[in-house]
Design a protein around this motif. Structure first.
Motif, PDB file in Angstrom:
ATOM      1  N   TRP A 178       7.449  18.705  -3.940  1.00 27.07           N
ATOM      2  CA  TRP A 178       6.822  18.154  -4.872  1.00 27.07           C
ATOM      3  C   TRP A 178       5.394  17.072  -4.128  1.00 27.07           C
ATOM      4  CZ3 TRP A 178      11.647  18.043  -2.894  1.00 27.07           C
ATOM      5  CH2 TRP A 178      12.096  16.490  -1.889  1.00 27.07           C
ATOM      6  N   ARG A 179       5.517  16.998  -2.397  1.00 23.07           N
ATOM      7  CA  ARG A 179       4.384  16.046  -2.266  1.00 23.07           C
ATOM      8  C   ARG A 179       3.525  16.430  -1.080  1.00 23.07           C
ATOM      9  NH1 ARG A 179       4.009  11.538  -2.975  1.00 23.07           N
ATOM     10  NH2 ARG A 179       5.672  11.001  -3.346  1.00 23.07           N
ATOM     11  N   SER A 180       2.590  16.624  -2.386  1.00 22.18           N
ATOM     12  CA  SER A 180       1.602  17.303  -2.054  1.00 22.18           C
ATOM     13  C   SER A 180       0.442  16.293  -0.648  1.00 22.18           C
ATOM     14  CB  SER A 180       0.038  17.329  -2.625  1.00 22.18           C
ATOM     15  OG  SER A 180      -1.053  17.798  -1.841  1.00 22.18           O
ATOM     16  N   LEU A 181       1.355  16.574   0.686  1.00 19.35           N
ATOM     17  CA  LEU A 181       0.607  15.299   2.287  1.00 19.35           C
ATOM     18  C   LEU A 181      -1.121  16.438   2.368  1.00 19.35           C
ATOM     19  CD1 LEU A 181       3.440  16.495   4.408  1.00 19.35           C
ATOM     20  CD2 LEU A 181       2.963  14.439   3.221  1.00 19.35           C
ATOM     21  N   TYR A 182      -1.496  16.403   1.754  1.00 23.19           N
ATOM     22  CA  TYR A 182      -3.380  16.943   1.469  1.00 23.19           C
ATOM     23  C   TYR A 182      -3.976  15.909   0.764  1.00 23.19           C
ATOM     24  CZ  TYR A 182      -7.525  19.616   1.330  1.00 23.19           C
ATOM     25  OH  TYR A 182      -8.978  19.845   1.750  1.00 23.19           O
ATOM     26  N   VAL A 183      -2.758  15.393   0.329  1.00 16.14           N
ATOM     27  CA  VAL A 183      -3.884  13.674  -0.570  1.00 16.14           C
ATOM     28  C   VAL A 183      -3.572  13.147   0.664  1.00 16.14           C
ATOM     29  CG1 VAL A 183      -3.857  12.104  -2.246  1.00 16.14           C
ATOM     30  CG2 VAL A 183      -3.179  14.129  -2.787  1.00 16.14           C
ATOM     31  N   TYR A 184      -2.982  12.974   1.707  1.00 16.82           N
ATOM     32  CA  TYR A 184      -2.895  11.838   2.383  1.00 16.82           C
ATOM     33  C   TYR A 184      -3.572  12.182   3.740  1.00 16.82           C
ATOM     34  CZ  TYR A 184       1.128   9.881   0.012  1.00 16.82           C
ATOM     35  OH  TYR A 184       2.175   9.084  -1.076  1.00 16.82           O
ATOM     36  N   GLY A 185      -4.641  13.521   3.273  1.00 18.15           N
ATOM     37  CA  GLY A 185      -5.119  13.452   4.800  1.00 18.15           C
ATOM     38  C   GLY A 185      -4.957  14.416   5.507  1.00 18.15           C
ATOM     39  N   PHE A 186      -3.011  14.877   4.993  1.00 17.12           N
ATOM     40  CA  PHE A 186      -2.699  16.327   6.452  1.00 17.12           C
ATOM     41  C   PHE A 186      -3.133  17.107   6.215  1.00 17.12           C
ATOM     42  CE2 PHE A 186       1.343  15.096   8.233  1.00 17.12           C
ATOM     43  CZ  PHE A 186       1.289  13.765   7.784  1.00 17.12           C
ATOM     44  N   ARG A 187      -3.969  18.530   7.544  1.00 13.34           N
ATOM     45  CA  ARG A 187      -4.518  19.355   7.944  1.00 13.34           C
ATOM     46  C   ARG A 187      -3.683  19.774   8.693  1.00 13.34           C
ATOM     47  NH1 ARG A 187      -6.362  16.657   3.618  1.00 13.34           N
ATOM     48  NH2 ARG A 187      -8.276  16.344   3.704  1.00 13.34           N
ATOM     49  N   LEU A 188      -3.889  21.342   8.621  1.00 13.98           N
ATOM     50  CA  LEU A 188      -3.557  22.002  10.258  1.00 13.98           C
ATOM     51  C   LEU A 188      -4.534  23.103  10.374  1.00 13.98           C
ATOM     52  CD1 LEU A 188      -1.317  23.751  12.009  1.00 13.98           C
ATOM     53  CD2 LEU A 188      -0.825  25.385   9.355  1.00 13.98           C
ATOM     54  N   ALA A 189      -4.818  22.792  11.608  1.00 13.79           N
ATOM     55  CA  ALA A 189      -6.151  23.743  12.026  1.00 13.79           C
ATOM     56  C   ALA A 189      -5.569  23.833  13.480  1.00 13.79           C
ATOM     57  CB  ALA A 189      -6.899  21.748  12.986  1.00 13.79           C
ATOM     58  N   GLY A 190      -6.037  25.535  13.132  1.00 11.56           N
ATOM     59  CA  GLY A 190      -5.987  25.709  15.192  1.00 11.56           C
ATOM     60  C   GLY A 190      -5.183  27.177  14.311  1.00 11.56           C
ATOM     61  N   ASP A 191      -4.883  27.882  15.166  1.00 14.94           N
ATOM     62  CA  ASP A 191      -5.053  29.455  15.506  1.00 14.94           C
ATOM     63  C   ASP A 191      -2.937  29.348  14.909  1.00 14.94           C
ATOM     64  OD1 ASP A 191      -4.308  32.025  15.281  1.00 14.94           O
ATOM     65  OD2 ASP A 191      -4.400  32.184  16.844  1.00 14.94           O
TER      66      ASP A 191
ATOM     67  N   PHE B 162      -3.563  13.605  11.056  1.00 14.28           N
ATOM     68  CA  PHE B 162      -3.290  12.690   9.848  1.00 14.28           C
ATOM     69  C   PHE B 162      -4.510  11.548   9.740  1.00 14.28           C
ATOM     70  CE2 PHE B 162      -0.019   8.898   8.036  1.00 14.28           C
ATOM     71  CZ  PHE B 162      -0.689   9.056   7.294  1.00 14.28           C
ATOM     72  N   SER B 163      -5.085  11.834   8.422  1.00 19.43           N
ATOM     73  CA  SER B 163      -6.185  11.011   8.616  1.00 19.43           C
ATOM     74  C   SER B 163      -6.348   9.879   7.363  1.00 19.43           C
ATOM     75  CB  SER B 163      -7.604  11.647   9.472  1.00 19.43           C
ATOM     76  OG  SER B 163      -7.364  12.470   7.951  1.00 19.43           O
ATOM     77  N   ALA B 164      -5.251   9.205   7.198  1.00 25.64           N
ATOM     78  CA  ALA B 164      -5.412   7.849   6.084  1.00 25.64           C
ATOM     79  C   ALA B 164      -6.627   7.534   5.821  1.00 25.64           C
ATOM     80  CB  ALA B 164      -4.124   7.437   5.942  1.00 25.64           C
ATOM     81  N   TYR B 165      -6.973   7.194   4.009  1.00 30.39           N
ATOM     82  CA  TYR B 165      -8.419   6.597   3.978  1.00 30.39           C
ATOM     83  C   TYR B 165      -7.510   4.946   4.435  1.00 30.39           C
ATOM     84  CZ  TYR B 165      -5.301   4.112  -0.230  1.00 30.39           C
ATOM     85  OH  TYR B 165      -5.165   3.327  -0.828  1.00 30.39           O
ATOM     86  N   ASN B 166      -6.928   4.298   4.573  1.00 28.01           N
ATOM     87  CA  ASN B 166      -6.352   3.256   5.403  1.00 28.01           C
ATOM     88  C   ASN B 166      -5.239   3.524   6.094  1.00 28.01           C
ATOM     89  OD1 ASN B 166      -5.277   0.193   5.624  1.00 28.01           O
ATOM     90  ND2 ASN B 166      -5.747  -0.329   3.709  1.00 28.01           N
ATOM     91  N   GLU B 167      -5.847   3.344   7.625  1.00 27.48           N
ATOM     92  CA  GLU B 167      -5.176   3.887   8.995  1.00 27.48           C
ATOM     93  C   GLU B 167      -3.388   2.736   9.010  1.00 27.48           C
ATOM     94  OE1 GLU B 167      -7.973   2.848   9.142  1.00 27.48           O
ATOM     95  OE2 GLU B 167      -8.938   5.444   9.556  1.00 27.48           O
ATOM     96  N   SER B 168      -3.645   1.360   8.711  1.00 32.70           N
ATOM     97  CA  SER B 168      -2.403   0.676   8.926  1.00 32.70           C
ATOM     98  C   SER B 168      -2.138   0.610   7.562  1.00 32.70           C
ATOM     99  CB  SER B 168      -3.144  -0.822   9.035  1.00 32.70           C
ATOM    100  OG  SER B 168      -3.883  -1.225   7.746  1.00 32.70           O
ATOM    101  N   GLN B 169      -1.724   1.162   6.638  1.00 33.07           N
ATOM    102  CA  GLN B 169      -1.071   1.295   5.175  1.00 33.07           C
ATOM    103  C   GLN B 169      -0.143   2.258   5.092  1.00 33.07           C
ATOM    104  OE1 GLN B 169      -3.357   1.586   1.403  1.00 33.07           O
ATOM    105  NE2 GLN B 169      -2.648  -0.860   1.100  1.00 33.07           N
ATOM    106  N   PHE B 170      -0.532   3.772   6.566  1.00 34.74           N
ATOM    107  CA  PHE B 170       1.096   4.208   6.370  1.00 34.74           C
ATOM    108  C   PHE B 170       1.372   4.809   7.540  1.00 34.74           C
ATOM    109  CE2 PHE B 170      -2.036   4.875   2.493  1.00 34.74           C
ATOM    110  CZ  PHE B 170      -0.654   5.570   1.174  1.00 34.74           C
ATOM    111  N   ARG B 171       2.360   5.150   7.318  1.00 36.02           N
ATOM    112  CA  ARG B 171       3.289   5.625   8.933  1.00 36.02           C
ATOM    113  C   ARG B 171       4.468   6.775   8.252  1.00 36.02           C
ATOM    114  NH1 ARG B 171       7.754   1.622  10.429  1.00 36.02           N
ATOM    115  NH2 ARG B 171       8.424   0.456   8.602  1.00 36.02           N
ATOM    116  N   PHE B 172       4.609   7.255   8.986  1.00 37.27           N
ATOM    117  CA  PHE B 172       5.979   8.201   9.644  1.00 37.27           C
ATOM    118  C   PHE B 172       6.436   8.368  10.358  1.00 37.27           C
ATOM    119  CE2 PHE B 172       2.464  10.111   6.783  1.00 37.27           C
ATOM    120  CZ  PHE B 172       3.228  11.345   5.676  1.00 37.27           C
ATOM    121  N   VAL B 173       8.234   8.066  10.464  1.00 40.27           N
ATOM    122  CA  VAL B 173       9.158   6.904  11.091  1.00 40.27           C
ATOM    123  C   VAL B 173      10.064   7.889  11.082  1.00 40.27           C
ATOM    124  CG1 VAL B 173      10.747   5.794  11.560  1.00 40.27           C
ATOM    125  CG2 VAL B 173       8.358   4.741  10.891  1.00 40.27           C
TER     126      VAL B 173
END
Length: 890
Positions: free
Chosen positions: A251-264, A280-291
């Motif tokens: 149910w959670r599209s992390l793509y909207v939050y700037g998640f990407r998988l890069a590499g092999d 992980f690159s959000a449009y406002n760096e100080s607003q989101f965190r995963f703990v």
């Protein structure tokens, strides 16, 4: 050794004004950077340039030991102490001591001192000595919260940075990287929880990538004596990455939050080498965190700027079924109650408990289940098995240890590959995951999602089991039907007998005749008083929305619609989408209609179908599509609309061959018509409706190219003076959803205004919002339009096919209005009445729009992954009509 301390306000009391000014300038510079030889004491701090983060010594709160102090990065704007990174978590200093400090040494390391004792230092190797480089080491705190140890700007590569050594928090700008270039794990980024809310020491849980290279994230629990460097016991699994989200969090599209998988990335378990990184690159760096919390729960927080409080966006694991392999191998886990507080385990189809005594006698399912009957293929030892079939298990978290078959494309090919391989026990195929198979392993960590979320798993079983199950189901259906018929007959006989006895009693004068009461109509049944409900009502009852007026639509027989559409032939197909297909039909009277036939696998279920039927029947406006009736027969659900000969707006707008048929006068008429339709929905209708899925493919065009808004399956009604609502299901189309809706689940009439602004920009440019990813330095259609308009190049936004004949003043005014509609904050956007007024008047002065900050960037590689690698699909004029649904954890 003495070190120059940072300038503090107490040292400035007797300094002349000129020198005071110079020292303040020096202090402003030192507030972000710690120079070599300077010390950061207990009352000093470094502050990032944007003021979001600071570096300082702190004493943990939350029940921790108040005698211990730590050096850490803290959020400067949070209402409560929030520490995303700690330096000396294993070696605290005494909080009561005045002799501890942090300094940058001449060897290029950051050290924490308590007196002359080195308590902690960075792990970087001191650089080799060279002329001019010895005395220029600096420590800088960046706007992302990253601490960077550099060489005075002479070497762009940092000597050390805190983002490479995370503690318990995943911040924008970080990466979770697995390095397997030599076939073995060279490095794996790990996040380690605190020991407790008040103790930053390493706790019992770590998070990182699967060492086997499956690109899944795991949380491991460590037993006493098991260090975090070891794998520990699997506690939670994210599931396979499916281009925009994890299989375990559908149910959670992390793509909207700037998640990407890069590499092999191999998607499934294997031994492939390479480097894989989640960024992980959000449009406002100080607003989101995963703990990673001390109890092993991974939680996403969002900072509310207005209050400084943290709001939980989602969290896992939170119920027993979220935990790893709760029910053991070859068994599925489902919530036993509405809140998921208990787990219900059940063997997967084709499997049974290891023994009946074990099934009824044990209190847990850790040993799981075994196959009830061997596969035919394994007995015959042949490549292709004619005696095996697949049992479908829909809506699940796919099992662990999947293997991605990169050379197999398509669902049928994936099924055939698994059927032809004796060791393959199950497969799953979707556009996001590709072909995943499970060979030679048990099916572990299977969770049945509620509400139809998740992915379909196809389990290989002997065909005889499916035939037996089908026969059993047929006999069950027959028995139920017979019992139901007998119950109906007995009930009818009982009612008849009661009436006869009553009439006989009345004739004999036994008992008084009761006063007649009006019986409720069968068409308008009387409503009984409802029990109170403690929670908020998600949506006003559609049948009560018009003061109890019921919806009366003609019901068409299935046979009539089948005959009208030529048996739903492809030659009569007008279009298709995630809901199913739309066919042109001709009723017996000659009236042409459009029949929307929902597919069985449609994301638009019974609730959406009921929503659209009742809602559209009550809404009548020239710019809204008119519904003529519906059909509900067996598994078939259909809606009958008035026929629109020119189909949908996207069929003209995004087709290079037909785009020129839409001159500027027609486009402006379409824009104004859509605005009038929204005005009716938002203000003038008896129901206040938010459409929630406004896009070009949902704008139909009649014979005179008049626009009509369609597809109200996702619409919501607002009651009274309701301004906005929070939803657990975020639905809509990527690119058209407003930021507050996509990120927080908050929607209002201003959400439709945002979608309208995107639609206006598409109409003017003749391009899909996603097509601007090709532009150099582009953001999306919003960012590109802002750049051109702000540079006084707005006329270049106009579609070249009409640029020479268009009224540029009107077009630029529409661009201006569109940029007002797509502003980041809902409160900054105009409402539809103002939009209609401004579009109809050239004299009113429009306010200046604010520059956009929320932009969803996408590289070409991202685009291919997001669309399953189908480049042709991306280039077609229906590429962005991907409707998404995701659950918002609150």
């Amino acid at each position: 050794m003495e070190h120059a301390r940072l300038v503090t306000p107490t040292a400035l009391a007797a300094v002349p004004f000129f020198f005071l000014f110079l020292l303040l300038c020096l202090h402003a510079d030192a507030a972000t950077t710690l120079l070599q030889g300077q010390s950061l004491g207990r009352n000093d701090k470094l502050v990032s340039p944007n003021g979001a983060f600071l570096l300082a010594f702190f004493v943990p709160r939350g029940g921790g030991d108040g005698s211990r102090a730590y050096l850490g990065v803290l959020y400067a704007r949070a209402a409560e102490e929030t520490v995303p990174w700690v330096a000396n978590r294993d070696a605290p200093v005494s909080a009561s001591s005045a002799l501890y400090s942090a300094t940058v040494t001449s060897s290029g390391q950051l050290q924490i001192l308590e007196g002359d004792r080195v308590v902690w230092q960075t792990s970087n190797t001191p650089p080799s000595s060279s002329s001019g480089n010895n005395n220029n080491f600096t420590l800088t705190i960046q706007d992302t919260g990253n601490l960077v140890l550099g060489n005075g700007g002479q070497n762009t590569a940092p000597l050390w940075q805190s983002f490479d050594h995370p503690t318990d928090t995943f911040l924008p700008g970080m990466s979770i990287t697995l390095d397997r270039r030599d076939g073995a794990v060279a490095s794996n980024t790990l996040f380690t929880s605190w020991a407790s809310p008040g103790d930053p020491a390493p706790g019992n849980f770590t998070l990182g990538q699967d060492p086997l290279g499956s690109a899944q994230l795991y949380i491991w629990r460590h037993t006493p004596g098991n260090t975090p460097n070891n794998s520990g016991i699997k506690y939670w699994r994210s599931g396979q990455w499916a281009n925009t989200k994890f299989v375990g969090i559908p149910w959670r599209s992390l793509y909207v939050y700037g998640f990407r998988l890069a590499g092999d990335a191999s998607r499934g378990s294997g031994t492939r080498g390479g480097v894989m990184s989640y960024t992980f690159s959000a449009y406002n760096e100080s607003q989101f965190r995963f703990v990673l919390k001390p109890n092993g729960t991974e939680t996403c927080y969002m900072l509310l700027e207005s209050t400084g409080a943290w709001e939980v966006v989602w969290s896992q694991p939170t119920i027993p079924c979220h935990a790893y392999n709760t029910c053991g191998p070859n068994a599925g886990c489902a919530a036993a109650d509405d809140h998921g507080r208990a787990a219900a385990c059940k063997c997967l189809q084709g499997f049974e408990p290891r023994s009946e005594e074990e099934y009824y006698g044990r209190g847990n399912w850790t040993r799981g289940c075994v196959r009830s009957k061997p596969l035919t293929c394994s007995e015959r030892n042949v490549e292709v098995s004619g005696g095996d079939a697949f049992a479908a298990l829909p809506g699940v978290k796919l099992p662990d240890f999947a293997v991605w078959e990169s050379t197999v494309g398509g669902a049928d090919a994936c099924k055939g590959w698994c059927l032809a391989n004796c060791t393959c026990g199950a497969y799953s195929y979707s556009d996001g995951t590709g072909c995943l198979t499970w060979s030679g392993r048990d099916l572990v960590d299977v969770y049945k999602f509620p509400n139809g979320e998740g992915y379909d798993l196809h389990i290989k079983v002997p065909a005889s089991l499916l035939e037996t199950g089908a026969k059993r189901r047929r006999w069950t259906a027959v028995i139920v039907s017979v019992v139901t018929a007998l119950a109906v007959v007995l009930a009818a006989c009982g009612i008849l007998l009661w009436k006869c006895r009553r009439r006989i009693g009345e004739k004999l004068g036994v008992g008084g005749r009761e006063e007649k009461k009006p019986r409720p109509s069968m068409l308008h049944p009387r409503r009984e008083a409802k029990n109170d409900f403690s929670g908020p009502k998600q949506q006003p009852d559609l049948e009560e929305a018009e003061n109890g007026d019921s919806c009366e639509l003609p019901l068409f027989p299935l046979e009539t619609l089948a005959e009208a559409t030529g048996g739903f032939s492809d030659s009569n197909k007008l279009g298709e989408g995630g809901f199913g297909h739309v066919y042109k039909g001709s009723l017996p009277g000659g009236e042409e209609v459009a029949v929307k036939r929902l597919s069985k696998s449609s994301g638009q279920g019974c609730e959406e179908f009921k929503n659209e039927v009742i809602l559209i029947s009550k809404l009548q406006h020239r710019n809204l599509v008119r519904i003529l009736g519906c059909c509900i027969q067996g598994h078939e659900k259909m809606l009958v609309y008035e026929y629109m000969p020119n189909k949908s707006l996207d069929a003209f707008l995004f087709d290079p061959a037909r785009r020129g048929l839409l001159d500027w006068k027609t486009r402006l008429s379409i824009i104004e018509g859509i605005a009038r339709g929204l005005l009716y929905l938002h203000r003038d209708s008896r129901l206040r409706v938010v459409h929630r899925d406004l896009k070009a493919s949902n704008i139909l065009l009649d014979h005179d190219m008049n626009p009509k808004i369609s597809d109200f399956g996702m619409a919501r009604i607002f009651g009274g003076d309701q301004k906005q609502e929070n939803t657990n299901r975020v639905v809509g189309t990527l690119g058209y959803m407003s930021p507050e809706y996509a990120m927080e689940g908050l929607f209002s009439v201003r959400s439709d205004v945002y979608s309208f602004g995107i639609l206006v920009l598409e109409i003017i440019t003749g391009q899909k919002n996603s097509s601007f990813h090709h532009m150099e330095g582009s953001l999306n259609i919003v960012g590109y339009a802002w750049q051109m308009w702000n540079a006084d190049k707005g006329s270049e936004l106009i579609d070249p096919s009409i640029r020479s004949s268009s009224a540029s003043r009107e077009a630029l005014r529409c661009v201006h209005m569109a940029l007002l509609c797509v502003q980041d904050h809902a409160c900054d956007r105009p409402d539809i009445p103002y939009v209609v007024m401004a579009l109809g008047s050239d004299s009113s002065v429009l306010p200046m729009p604010k520059p956009p900050t929320f932009t969803l960037q996408c590289t070409s590689s991202d685009r291919e992954g997001f669309l399953g690698g189908n480049a042709d699909y991306y280039e077609s004029y229906s590429a962005s009509d991907l409707t998404v649904t995701m659950l918002q954890g609150r």
